[in-house]
Design an enzyme around this catalytic site. Structure first.
Site, short mmCIF file in Angstrom:
data_model
loop_
_atom_site.label_atom_id
_atom_site.label_comp_id
_atom_site.label_asym_id
_atom_site.label_seq_id
_atom_site.Cartn_x
_atom_site.Cartn_y
_atom_site.Cartn_z
N ASP A 152 0.79 -1.25 0.00
CA ASP A 152 0.00 0.00 0.00
C ASP A 152 0.82 1.29 0.00
OD1 ASP A 152 -1.86 -2.00 0.32
OD2 ASP A 152 -2.90 -1.09 2.01
N ASP A 211 -4.64 -0.77 -1.65
CA ASP A 211 -6.01 -0.59 -1.22
C ASP A 211 -6.74 -0.06 -2.45
OD1 ASP A 211 -7.05 -1.16 1.27
OD2 ASP A 211 -6.96 0.89 2.02
N HIS A 246 -10.50 0.77 -3.23
CA HIS A 246 -11.88 0.79 -2.74
C HIS A 246 -12.86 1.37 -3.75
CE1 HIS A 246 -10.29 -0.32 1.08
NE2 HIS A 246 -9.87 0.86 1.45
N SER A 270 -15.41 1.04 4.94
CA SER A 270 -14.42 1.54 5.91
C SER A 270 -14.46 3.06 6.03
CB SER A 270 -13.01 1.10 5.52
OG SER A 270 -12.54 1.81 4.39
N HIS A 273 -10.42 7.13 1.24
CA HIS A 273 -9.04 6.97 0.77
C HIS A 273 -8.98 5.87 -0.28
CE1 HIS A 273 -9.57 3.86 3.84
NE2 HIS A 273 -8.66 3.18 3.16
N LYS A 302 -6.84 -4.99 -3.19
CA LYS A 302 -7.59 -5.59 -2.07
C LYS A 302 -8.69 -4.64 -1.59
CE LYS A 302 -4.10 -4.14 1.25
NZ LYS A 302 -4.81 -3.09 1.99
N GLU A 346 -14.04 -5.09 4.28
CA GLU A 346 -12.73 -4.50 4.56
C GLU A 346 -11.68 -5.59 4.45
OE1 GLU A 346 -10.79 -2.28 4.36
OE2 GLU A 346 -10.56 -1.09 6.19
N ALA A 394 0.45 0.41 6.38
CA ALA A 394 1.06 0.95 7.58
C ALA A 394 1.40 -0.22 8.50
CB ALA A 394 0.08 1.91 8.29
N CYS A 431 -2.15 -2.70 7.68
CA CYS A 431 -2.06 -3.60 6.53
C CYS A 431 -0.77 -4.41 6.51
CB CYS A 431 -2.26 -2.80 5.24
SG CYS A 431 -3.95 -2.16 5.16
ZN LIG Z 1 -8.63 1.13 3.05
#
Ligand SMILES: [Zn+2]
Length: 202
Positions: free
Chosen positions: A11, A53, A55, A61, A72, A97, A104, A132, A136
């Protein structure tokens, strides 16, 4: 040559770096060190995996949907792109993902084909880096261990959010306890030089 070791970069996206919507403090400072690892893996024809990530705009989330985070990494936006300083190599494997609105996923293995792709490449050991540490990265490391992969974690190649001040330190302890080998990238690269040399001469 069997590609028994792979690099996973978790990420490293604009939204998780300074200037993004969910920034990790100094999240971009780890990029030069990760780039060195990417160079070394690429030179040795070893797999480099980048998770992201990814989304939908109505992801569960997000705060407005009852989740803990500001919006985000919405698919196909600037925030979801890899940070421009990250040297994404040709042939890198991109794993998206948390792509479904209702679900989530902090781990790169959650709901993806990452494990089967690693196994099909003959990988049994992964070096995990990125953002982070306390979300993740931690979940990716714990899943990798549960799935039977050995895990090396260079501590200088990851940064945490620290919603609570000790979250990152606790994440390191938890990963170590679960079996991850914690190190620093310069030590890893020193050992890795030997590893790469012995693999290519066999
Ligand atoms: Zn996320």
């Amino acid at each position: 040559m069997r590609k028994e070791i792979a690099l996973i970069v978790v990420d490293l996206q604009n939204d998780f770096c300074p200037g993004g919507s969910l920034p990790v403090k100094n999240g971009d400072k780890i990029i030069p060190k990760i780039n060195k690892l990417i160079d070394r893996f690429t030179e040795n024809s070893l797999p480099v995996i980048l998770t992201r990530d990814w989304h939908p705009s109505d992801h569960c989330s997000f705060i407005r949907n009852g989740g803990p985070w500001p919006e985000h990494c919405i698919q196909n936006t600037w925030g979801a792109r890899f940070h421009p300083d990250l040297k994404v190599p040709k042939g890198a494997i991109i794993i998206s993902k948390a792509t479904q609105a209702e679900k989530e996923a902090y781990s790169g293995f959650d709901g993806t084909d990452l494990a089967s792709r690693l196994r099909s490449l003959g990988v049994n050991k992964v070096v995990v880096t990125g953002l982070a540490t306390d979300y993740c990265v931690k979940n990716t490391v714990l899943d990798a261990l549960n799935l039977g992969f050995q895990v090396i974690l260079p501590k200088d190649c990851t940064k945490g959010v620290n919603v609570k001040p000790k979250d990152t330190a606790e994440a390191f302890m938890q990963m170590k306890k679960a079996g991850a080998k914690l190190t620093y990238s310069r030590f890893f690269l020193n050992e890795f030089t030997g590893h790469a040399a012995s693999s290519s001469s066999s």
